[in-house]
Design a protein around this motif. Structure first.
Motif, short mmCIF file in Angstrom:
data_model
loop_
_atom_site.label_atom_id
_atom_site.label_comp_id
_atom_site.label_asym_id
_atom_site.label_seq_id
_atom_site.Cartn_x
_atom_site.Cartn_y
_atom_site.Cartn_z
N ASP A 46 0.83 -1.21 0.00
CA ASP A 46 0.00 0.00 0.00
C ASP A 46 0.86 1.25 0.00
OD1 ASP A 46 1.09 -0.03 2.50
OD2 ASP A 46 -0.80 -0.01 3.59
N GLY A 47 2.12 1.11 -0.34
CA GLY A 47 3.00 2.26 -0.38
C GLY A 47 3.80 2.46 0.89
N THR A 48 3.53 1.69 1.93
CA THR A 48 4.33 1.75 3.14
C THR A 48 4.88 0.37 3.43
OG1 THR A 48 2.45 1.29 4.61
CG2 THR A 48 2.89 3.61 4.06
N ALA A 49 5.83 0.31 4.37
CA ALA A 49 6.51 -0.96 4.59
C ALA A 49 6.83 -1.20 6.05
CB ALA A 49 7.80 -1.01 3.77
N THR A 50 7.07 -2.47 6.35
CA THR A 50 7.48 -2.91 7.69
C THR A 50 8.87 -3.52 7.59
OG1 THR A 50 5.18 -3.39 8.30
CG2 THR A 50 6.92 -4.38 9.65
N LEU A 51 9.80 -2.99 8.35
CA LEU A 51 11.16 -3.51 8.40
C LEU A 51 11.27 -4.47 9.57
CD1 LEU A 51 14.08 -3.19 7.16
CD2 LEU A 51 14.49 -1.60 9.05
N TYR A 76 12.64 3.48 1.35
CA TYR A 76 11.97 2.21 1.64
C TYR A 76 10.58 2.38 2.27
CZ TYR A 76 16.49 0.20 0.57
OH TYR A 76 17.64 -0.18 -0.07
N ARG A 77 10.14 3.61 2.47
CA ARG A 77 8.79 3.86 3.00
C ARG A 77 8.55 3.13 4.33
NH1 ARG A 77 5.85 5.04 -1.82
NH2 ARG A 77 7.28 6.18 -3.19
N ILE A 78 9.54 3.12 5.19
CA ILE A 78 9.43 2.38 6.45
C ILE A 78 8.50 3.12 7.40
CG2 ILE A 78 10.68 1.40 8.41
CD1 ILE A 78 13.23 1.52 6.60
N ARG A 79 7.38 2.52 7.73
CA ARG A 79 6.43 3.12 8.67
C ARG A 79 6.24 2.26 9.91
NH1 ARG A 79 7.83 6.10 5.51
NH2 ARG A 79 6.67 7.49 4.12
#
Length: 379
Positions: A281-286, A320-323
């Motif tokens: 969805d455009g965001t990510a989990t690291l 990386y769009r890490i949220r």
């Protein structure tokens, strides 16, 4: 030095900064321990194991999770072969270019594939600082290594494509190869070659079977059990959810995201892989992958938490769009996550100082990087 080694050294400037400002660390570490307090972890087959066992299992299972997330080259394993002088840079680039993530790149990028890494919606070009191409023939070992990597790619694609786990027999087969890949990565990171690996390569009679036979039967059993634990405890489905639930066989995100080239690499990033293609969805989990049994040491767990938050804060270009960030506790089959802002607030003890501390951290790390001739990647 790297981010990991800086945080492991209690005397380093960065480690002392974290200890001073992250006053909420004990409470967050206690939360991690509580998340698995009723779970019996997967343990080694025998109570007494060599000290190296833990690192070997951690490296091999980290590679398994990387493959679960994305069919990308094992970048640092290939660079380890170059470091050991068992292959040239040009050969390593060609091998990297055979992985599904890199096959469609233009020829100029395939020729230096080890230095081209996927980010959320673009590619990060590391140039030739990693594994420069070297002309000339490759000595005999390269043919065996090429067979190993070729067989591994085909086996993975057929029996355990991204987002899936294999049968116990398949996971045992993957475990043997991943043990070797981890040992090769250690060559790159430490500059030292495991004597067992050296004998298999230089002792005469080198073969793929000899390399894959370096992992002990007990280690293979344990690695297969760790994979089973992901399934039995539902962690696999959580990883798929965080990856946007793509169709089976499609990547869940990015393996080994490069946060700061030459200094900080994450384990896996789930989601945020070009939402225009319907993935994420455009965001990510690291996520960082941990294969420890016990979680009672708040100092140890605390350093993991610092590193997770620092990864997110150091992605200065938001590549990386890490949220969200989290831990995959492999022996417990458990995923623990936080939003980046929530983890920052919990560690700092207040939401009012997050931006100030983030900017302070970036300035501090910028100085550390500059002294090592490094820099943050451009946005």
């Amino acid at each position: 030095m790297s981010l990991t080694s800086e945080l492991a050294d209690p005397a380093s400037v960065l480690s002392r900064w974290c200890a001073r400002v992250f006053t909420g660390t004990p409470a967050v570490a206690a939360h991690v321990e509580a998340a698995v307090q009723d779970v019996r972890p997967v343990r080694p087959v025998h109570k007494q194991v060599p000290r190296r066992h833990w690192a070997e299992l951690g490296g091999a299972f980290g590679q398994r999770i990387a493959d679960l997330v994305q069919p990308a080259p094992p970048y640092y394993s290939l660079l380890g072969l170059v470091t050991a002088q068992w292959a040239t840079g040009a050969w390593a680039h060609r091998q990297a270019a055979e992985y599904r993530t890199h096959r469609g790149l233009p020829a100029e990028f395939r020729a230096r594939a080890l230095g081209v890494r996927p980010a959320a919606t673009t590619w990060l070009d590391l140039g030739e600082q990693l594994g420069g191409a070297v002309a000339g023939p490759v000595p005999g070992a390269a043919e065996v290594w090429a067979e190993l990597f070729g067989r591994a790619r085909a086996y993975q694609e057929r029996h355990a494509p991204p987002g899936t786990l294999g049968t116990p027999g398949v996971e045992a087969g993957l475990a043997r190869t991943n043990w070797v890949l981890s040992a090769c990565e250690d060559v790159y990171r430490s500059g030292a070659i495991d004597p067992r690996l050296a004998r298999a390569v230089d002792g005469g009679g080198m073969s793929v079977d000899a390399l894959r036979g370096l992992a002990t039967a007990d280690q293979v059993t344990e690695l297969a059990e760790l994979a089973k634990r992901l399934h039995d405890r539902g962690a696999l489905w959580e990883l798929r959810r965080l990856g946007g639930n793509p169709p089976e066989g499609e990547q869940l995100g990015i393996a080994g995201p490069t946060i700061v080239p030459g200094w900080a690499d994450g384990d896996v990033l789930l989601g945020a892989v070009d939402p225009a293609r319907g993935i994420g969805d455009g965001t990510a989990t690291l996520l960082d992958v941990k294969t420890v049994v016990g979680l009672r040491d708040p100092g140890n767990v605390g350093r993991w938490l610092w590193q997770l938050l620092l990864y997110a804060w150091l992605d200065v270009g938001d590549l990386y769009r890490i949220r969200d960030v989290g831990l995959l506790l492999a022996r417990h089959g458990t995923v623990v996550t936080w939003s980046v802002d929530q983890l920052a607030e919990d560690l700092l003890g207040s939401p009012d100082v997050i931006e100030f501390r983030r900017d302070e951290l970036r300035e501090l790390v910028g100085g550390i990087l500059a002294s090592a001739g490094l820099a943050f990647p451009e946005s």
